[in-house]
Structure formats: C-alpha cells, structure tokens
Design an enzyme around this catalytic site. Structure first.
Site, PDB file in Angstrom:
ATOM      1  N   GLY A  71      42.253 -13.583  -1.025  1.00 15.66           N
ATOM      2  CA  GLY A  71      41.702 -13.186  -2.320  1.00 15.66           C
ATOM      3  C   GLY A  71      40.276 -13.703  -2.457  1.00 15.66           C
ATOM      4  O   GLY A  71      39.401 -13.030  -3.003  1.00 15.66           O
ATOM      5  N   THR A  72      40.038 -14.887  -1.932  1.00  9.24           N
ATOM      6  CA  THR A  72      38.697 -15.464  -1.981  1.00  9.24           C
ATOM      7  C   THR A  72      37.694 -14.552  -1.279  1.00  9.24           C
ATOM      8  O   THR A  72      36.591 -14.313  -1.791  1.00  9.24           O
ATOM      9  CB  THR A  72      38.718 -16.861  -1.309  1.00  9.24           C
ATOM     10  N   ALA A 199      48.205 -11.339  -1.406  1.00  9.10           N
ATOM     11  CA  ALA A 199      49.642 -11.162  -1.178  1.00  9.10           C
ATOM     12  C   ALA A 199      50.460 -12.435  -1.404  1.00  9.10           C
ATOM     13  O   ALA A 199      51.592 -12.380  -1.878  1.00  9.10           O
ATOM     14  CB  ALA A 199      49.865 -10.661   0.251  1.00  9.10           C
ATOM     15  N   HIS A 200      49.866 -13.587  -1.069  1.00  9.46           N
ATOM     16  CA  HIS A 200      50.701 -14.799  -1.027  1.00  9.46           C
ATOM     17  C   HIS A 200      51.099 -15.314  -2.400  1.00  9.46           C
ATOM     18  O   HIS A 200      51.951 -16.181  -2.517  1.00  9.46           O
ATOM     19  CB  HIS A 200      50.009 -15.905  -0.210  1.00  9.46           C
ATOM     20  N   CYS A 325      42.640 -29.669  -7.153  1.00 15.86           N
ATOM     21  CA  CYS A 325      42.769 -30.725  -6.170  1.00 15.86           C
ATOM     22  C   CYS A 325      41.502 -30.808  -5.337  1.00 15.86           C
ATOM     23  O   CYS A 325      41.173 -29.856  -4.644  1.00 15.86           O
ATOM     24  CB  CYS A 325      43.915 -30.370  -5.244  1.00 15.86           C
TER      25      CYS A 325
HETATM   26  C1  LIG Z   1      42.582 -15.909 -10.000  1.00 16.64           C
HETATM   27  C2  LIG Z   1      42.469 -16.199  -8.534  1.00 16.64           C
HETATM   28  N1  LIG Z   1      41.454 -15.658  -7.845  1.00 16.64           N
HETATM   29  C3  LIG Z   1      41.307 -15.859  -6.522  1.00 16.64           C
HETATM   30  C4  LIG Z   1      42.183 -16.659  -5.823  1.00 16.64           C
HETATM   31  C5  LIG Z   1      41.978 -16.865  -4.347  1.00 16.64           C
HETATM   32  O1  LIG Z   1      42.984 -16.227  -3.593  1.00 16.64           O
HETATM   33  P1  LIG Z   1      43.356 -16.734  -2.105  1.00 16.64           P
HETATM   34  O2  LIG Z   1      44.218 -17.950  -2.255  1.00 16.64           O
HETATM   35  O3  LIG Z   1      44.105 -15.579  -1.497  1.00 16.64           O
HETATM   36  O4  LIG Z   1      42.084 -17.007  -1.406  1.00 16.64           O
HETATM   37  C6  LIG Z   1      43.233 -17.266  -6.510  1.00 16.64           C
HETATM   38  C7  LIG Z   1      44.128 -18.203  -5.800  1.00 16.64           C
HETATM   39  O5  LIG Z   1      44.309 -19.332  -6.217  1.00 16.64           O
HETATM   40  C8  LIG Z   1      43.386 -17.024  -7.903  1.00 16.64           C
HETATM   41  O6  LIG Z   1      44.386 -17.577  -8.599  1.00 16.64           O
END
Ligand SMILES: Cc1ncc(COP(=O)(O)O)c(C=O)c1O
Length: 379
Positions: A71-72, A199-200, A325
């Site tokens: 997601g990042t 996905a996770h 964290c």
């Molecule tokens: C709102 C939001 N955006 C982005 C992310 C990042 O996703 P990923 O863990 O797949 O990098 C997260 C994960 O904590 C999230 O909660």
C-alpha cells in the site's frame, strides 16, 4: 496458553483460500508472466484472473488496477505521479488531511511540491469546505483517506468532495488501505481518480497491493525500468502474492461475505468498547457511528500505552496502540494529536476474519485487570 490476536488492522492472518490459491505458484508454476511461452502465458492468465477479482471487489475495471508490492508503494505512486504531471517549471501544490497515514504525509513532504495540510475535528473528520478552501490554481492532487487507520473514522465528506475536485480538474487520491475488505469500496461510484488498497489488511498476503487509476488518467510510473503493468509499474510481478490477493478478494465478493464479516466485526468491537469503557477513565476515540467495523481506539486516562500493551500481551492478548512504533519506543500519534486528544495513551484493538468471540472474551477479562494493576502501581 492460547492467544487472542486482536491486531488485524496492523496485518491480518492469511485466509486459507488465499494460501490454497498461492501454493501452485510458490511450489511449481513460476514462469515470468511477461513471456510468450506457454508457461509464461499460464501465469499471465492467473495474474489477469487475480486482477479481475480485485477489480470486482472494488468496483473498478480490471484495466484500472495497477498491482504494486505494498500500500505504501501505491500511495507513493499516486503522490509522486500526480506531482510529476505538473507542467515543466511549475512547482505543484498538493493537499492532504492531517490524519493520513505516514505513507501519504511523508511522500507529500518529500515530493517537489508545496503542501497544505487540512485539519480535522475531534473525531478525525475532515470538512469538505476546509479541503476546498485549501485548493489553489496550481493544486495537482488532493489526498483524503477513506477511513482512518488508527481511530476508524470513515470520511463521509468524500462523496461530496469527489464531484468538486473533478469539476476543478484536480486529481483526488483516496487511501483505502485501512478500509478495503472491511467496508464496501466502489471505485466507480466514489468518483476518485486514484485509490490505494493493500491485501494484507484483510487476509491477503503481504507484498500484494494495488493503485486503482481511473480510466483516462495518465500517471507517470513511480517504479521504472520495465513495461510490466502496461508500463505503469516496472518490475516482475509477484505472481503468488497477487494470486493470493485475488483469492482473498474473490472470497469477500462471494455470498455477501464482506457484509457478513463486517457485521460480526461490528458486534465484536462494540463488545470490546462496552467492556473497556466500563473501566473508569476509558473512552472511545474517533467517530462512534461512522467508523470501520473492525477497529476501535480507546483513550486510557493515567497510564501510557506501552505498559498496557505489554500487560495485555502477557495475558495472551495482542493489540496495538494508536501511537506508532519507532525502533524501540512508542511515539505520540500524529492522528490523535491532529484530533486534539491525548496522543500517548491510546489502545487500538482490531478484529478480522479469524477472530472468535473467545478472543474478544480474553480481552474483556484481561483489560480491567491490567489497567487496575498499572493504576495501583502508580498510586
Ligand atoms: C491507511 C493506510 N495507508 C497505507 C498503509 C500502508 O500499507 P502497506 O502496509 O501495505 O504498505 C497502511 C498500512 O498500515 C494504512 O493503514
């Protein structure tokens, strides 16, 4: 001792259906889906099936799904891509809310752009008027999350906002990483240009995510060096992970599964909140009504988050704090600070597809005792 894993909002265990779908691609079928031999074509079919399943869950067209690793990465692709679209010589402007995930806030901070951070109210809600007031003629991108990852508040302003940004020709990126798989996401109806999912957070594997890119929006790639994902994200696709993503999405799309899981999660988190708030000095943070079904945030007066987390962990209960964290310590939460509440004393229990009522019972029994002991130590 049995354990209760109540930290699905950080990462959810892999669904059995996802594991089963992944196994053939982990143990045998490992061809590059970009190759023309039949082995490559077979993995290409699996990848495109996964894309269809993900698109189906999220109300998108398959061609609007650009697979990424996290997601990042999807968020970075949205932010850097939108900034890179600006005319040469123009330093673009981006808007973000104060309660976005660090992936959004840090990529906005590092991009070659001016940034306006829009504040929220005490429940983490952003107002459409505040976002619109922040727009400038050179605004390239607006970021508003679908729902908050720490307190669960759903941004109901999004529906009205999308029409306004579209009318002004400004891209709207919705970070739905915390929300997807827990509440319905309809990318078409949402009216956003870009949407990040991972996905996770709902029982797919780690290492599989996507940026949804509305048809017709041209976004320069963030990862370059290959023509994968129709030249929108370079690098060989992680076929096993993406097949698992597809299987988790397909499971949620079938038989009203998402709605059924959401209603169980809502009942479980309501029970968590009732039990926790029966303890003196404990209150719920975020919007108690318009919230994600699977996570809640609790403010605990008088005791820091860390000893509470450790105390619960000793009792077999895994939860996270709203505080993030860093290497060893818990940092005050920027989300809670933006809401104007105590940023150091929060707890974020969250449930998911594998959570049982017994898991919730373990929290309900352990929580008052842990808080009671810590307060007694202080007194
Ligand atoms: C709102 C939001 N955006 C982005 C992310 C990042 O996703 P990923 O863990 O797949 O990098 C997260 C994960 O904590 C999230 O909660």
């Amino acid at each position: 001792m049995s354990r209760a894993y109540l930290d699905h909002a950080s990462s959810s265990p892999l669904r059995p259906a996802a594991l089963e779908a992944m196994l053939p691609y982990l143990t045998g079928a490992g061809a590059d889906p970009g190759r023309v031999h039949s082995d490559g074509r077979a993995t290409r079919v699996a990848l495109e099936d996964a894309r269809e399943a993900v698109a189906g869950l999220l109300g998108a067209r398959p061609r609007e799904v650009v697979f990424t690793a996290t997601g990042t990465e999807a968020v970075n692709t949205a932010v850097y891509g939108a900034v890179a679209r600006a005319d040469p010589g123009v330093r673009p402007h981006v808007v973000t809310t104060a309660v976005e995930h660090s992936a959004v806030l840090e990529s906005c901070g590092r991009a070659d752009a001016d940034v306006t951070v829009v504040g929220v109210d005490g429940r983490a809600r952003v107002a459409v008027t505040d976002v619109l007031a922040a727009l400038r003629p050179d605004t390239a991108l607006v970021n508003v999350q679908l729902a908050n990852h720490e307190v669960g508040t759903v941004q109901t302003a999004l529906a009205a906002l999308a029409g306004e940004t579209r009318a002004r020709g400004v891209l709207l990126h919705v970070d739905a990483c915390a929300a997807a798989g827990h509440v319905p996401v309809d990318f078409g109806a949402l009216g956003a240009d870009l949407c990040s999912v991972t996905a996770h957070k709902f029982g797919g594997p780690k290492g599989a995510a996507a940026l949804l890119v509305r048809r017709g929006v041209r976004l320069p790639p963030f990862v370059v060096g290959g023509a994968q994902e129709r030249a929108r994200r370079a690098g060989i696709e992680d076929v096993p992970a993406l097949v698992g993503f597809g299987a988790a999405a397909a499971e949620l799309s079938a038989d009203d599964r998402l709605a059924r899981e959401a209603s169980v999660a809502r009942a479980q988190t309501d029970r968590l909140v009732r039990a926790a708030c029966a303890v003196e000095g404990v209150t719920q943070l975020g919007d108690p009504d318009d919230r994600l079904p699977h996570l809640v945030c609790l403010a605990v007066e008088g005791v820091e988050a860390e000893p509470v987390l450790l105390g619960l962990d000793q009792r077999g209960v895994a939860v996270h704090s709203g505080s993030s964290c860093s290497s060893e310590a818990l940092e005050p939460s920027p989300v809670l600070a933006a809401m104007g509440v105590d940023a150091e004393r929060s707890l974020r229990p969250s449930v998911g597809w594998s959570t049982t009522d017994d898991d919730v019972t373990m929290f309900v029994e352990a929580f008052p005792e842990v808080i009671g002991k810590l307060r007694a130590l202080r007194a």
